[in-house]
Design an enzyme around this catalytic site. Structure first.
Site, short mmCIF file in Angstrom:
data_model
loop_
_atom_site.label_atom_id
_atom_site.label_comp_id
_atom_site.label_asym_id
_atom_site.label_seq_id
_atom_site.Cartn_x
_atom_site.Cartn_y
_atom_site.Cartn_z
N GLY A 166 0.82 -1.20 0.00
CA GLY A 166 0.00 0.00 0.00
C GLY A 166 0.85 1.25 0.00
N GLY A 224 -0.12 -5.10 0.30
CA GLY A 224 -1.30 -4.87 -0.52
C GLY A 224 -1.29 -5.63 -1.83
N GLU A 271 4.92 -6.35 7.54
CA GLU A 271 4.28 -5.29 8.32
C GLU A 271 4.79 -5.13 9.74
OE1 GLU A 271 1.77 -6.15 4.85
OE2 GLU A 271 2.70 -7.42 6.37
N ASP A 305 -2.12 -7.36 7.14
CA ASP A 305 -3.55 -7.16 6.92
C ASP A 305 -3.95 -7.64 5.53
OD1 ASP A 305 -2.16 -5.04 5.68
OD2 ASP A 305 -3.83 -3.66 5.91
#
Length: 397
Positions: free
Chosen positions: A107, A155, A178, A186
């Site tokens: 992301g 992402g 992460e 996530d």
């Protein structure tokens, strides 16, 4: 956790070596003009779309940023996928990159750092829209093929791993890094990581370990492996399928992958799998126990992983371990709802902003975590990250 649409005249640029040639595409068009959809104008060039022989093609096109996923990219991809899913003529969707270097490196989290009210709104909207897209890929009614060539992290995994077909190449690099930036894996990581064999998901989620090439298939993240110099051939075969459905797409990918795998090396972690399975068991009491087991094992591999973990955010490590425990019992939808609650609470804390500063902004790689020890993170602290948001703020899928 991550637009002028393509015209026929620019296809040689959009499809570099290892992708479809213009001549192939023209032949495909000529054989199916009645279903050809003309590209339409869009706001930016971050994402391009094409449509050939009942096949919708999504091209991630932000090469300088390794296709870091932005809100605007998500807001273009989601409605186009919904349109193709319901138009009654599209039979297959392929997502890929215009650059061989990266599918999607994660992301665009730098854009999320502002602590103003506008920054808060952007963080709320970005994760909400991204997770909606993750859920769509995992529940898509059409065959969905992700060509995960090059760097695929965070992402980028969310755009690919939940779909039925994930094609890796020798240049693929997969990771969920992460915990190094004060976040957690996530984009549905709580769903796909606990389901990998030999507790590989716990290992990958905590350490951010990078899998490369054929290892992505051996680990169970990719469904197929195709050398990059054969992607052109495979994509051509996919687009030329007379009636594309799950079985016919699988047949093309199976044939292409089976011959390629034979010349590839075995899993580079094969000898360590028993150790990983034991030391990173999802049934382990807590992260502290994993640390103790790594220390007592004393092997070179265990010592290396321990050294890696000691650099990560203690809060992120404990949060990740708990999310994976919970995620193994949830479907994708409920995992994403859980992760949305988690990420909004993380955004109210310290470690994410400090981790991004250290790794991506100042690049000093010296994050000052708060708390800076596992002992300083209580079970009560972790439980608070899973707290339900107000009814108006919760993710609705």
């Amino acid at each position: 956790m991550f637009r002028t649409l393509v015209t026929r005249s620019c296809l040689p640029r959009i499809y570099p070596r290892g992708c479809l040639h213009l001549t192939t595409l023209k032949l495909a068009e000529a054989s199916n003009k009645d279903v050809q959809e003309k590209p339409s104008a869009s706001l930016t060039d971050e994402v391009k779309f094409d449509y050939i022989n009942k096949t919708g093609i999504i091209l991630l096109n932000k090469p300088k940023a390794l296709n870091a996923l932005s809100l605007s990219m998500v807001q273009q991809i989601y409605p186009k996928m919904k349109e193709w899913e319901s138009d009654g003529k599209t039979e297959l969707v392929i997502i890929k990159s215009t650059s061989p270097k990266a599918f999607c490196a994660g992301g665009d989290i730098k854009a999320l750092l502002s602590k103003t009210s506008d920054g808060e709104r952007l963080r709320n909207e970005f994760f909400r829209e991204e997770y909606k897209l993750n859920n769509l890929t995992g529940n898509y009614r059409l065959p969905y093929v992700a060509i995960i060539n090059g760097i695929t992290m965070g992402g980028g995994c969310g755009l690919s791993v939940h779909g039925p077909f994930r094609v890796a190449t020798e240049t693929t690099t997969i990771a969920m890094p992460e915990t190094a930036i004060g976040l957690f894996p996530d984009v549905g990581g709580s769903h796909f990581l606990p389901r990998l064999p030999n507790n590989l998901g716990v290992f990958l989620g905590l350490t951010g370990y990078r899998l490369r090439g054929i290892d992505v298939l051996h680990a169970g993240i990719a469904t197929h492996f195709v050398p990059s110099d054969r992607l052109e051939e495979v994509e051509r075969r996919l687009i030329e399928i007379p009636k594309a459905n799950y079985n016919s797409v699988k047949e093309v990918l199976d044939k292409s992958s089976q011959s390629a795998i034979q010349s590839q090396p075995p899993f580079s972690l094969q000898e360590q799998l028993p150790l990983i399975n034991r030391l990173f068991s999802i049934n382990t009491k807590d992260v502290e126990t994993i640390f103790e087991q790594l220390k007592s094992d004393g092997s070179e591999f265990a010592s290396k992983q321990l050294s890696t973990l000691e650099k990560m955010s203690p809060t992120s490590l404990k949060l990740t371990f708990e999310q994976l425990k919970r995620g193994q019992k949830l479907d994708l939808k409920d995992c994403l709802i859980m992760e949305y609650r988690m990420v909004q609470n993380v955004m109210n804390g310290h470690d994410f902003f400090e981790g991004v500063r250290s790794v991506l902004i100042d690049k000093d790689n010296k994050p000052q975590w708060k708390p800076n020890t596992l002992k300083g993170v209580s079970d009560k602290d972790i439980e608070a990250y899973f707290a339900k948001l107000s009814s108006s703020d919760d993710l609705r899928l």
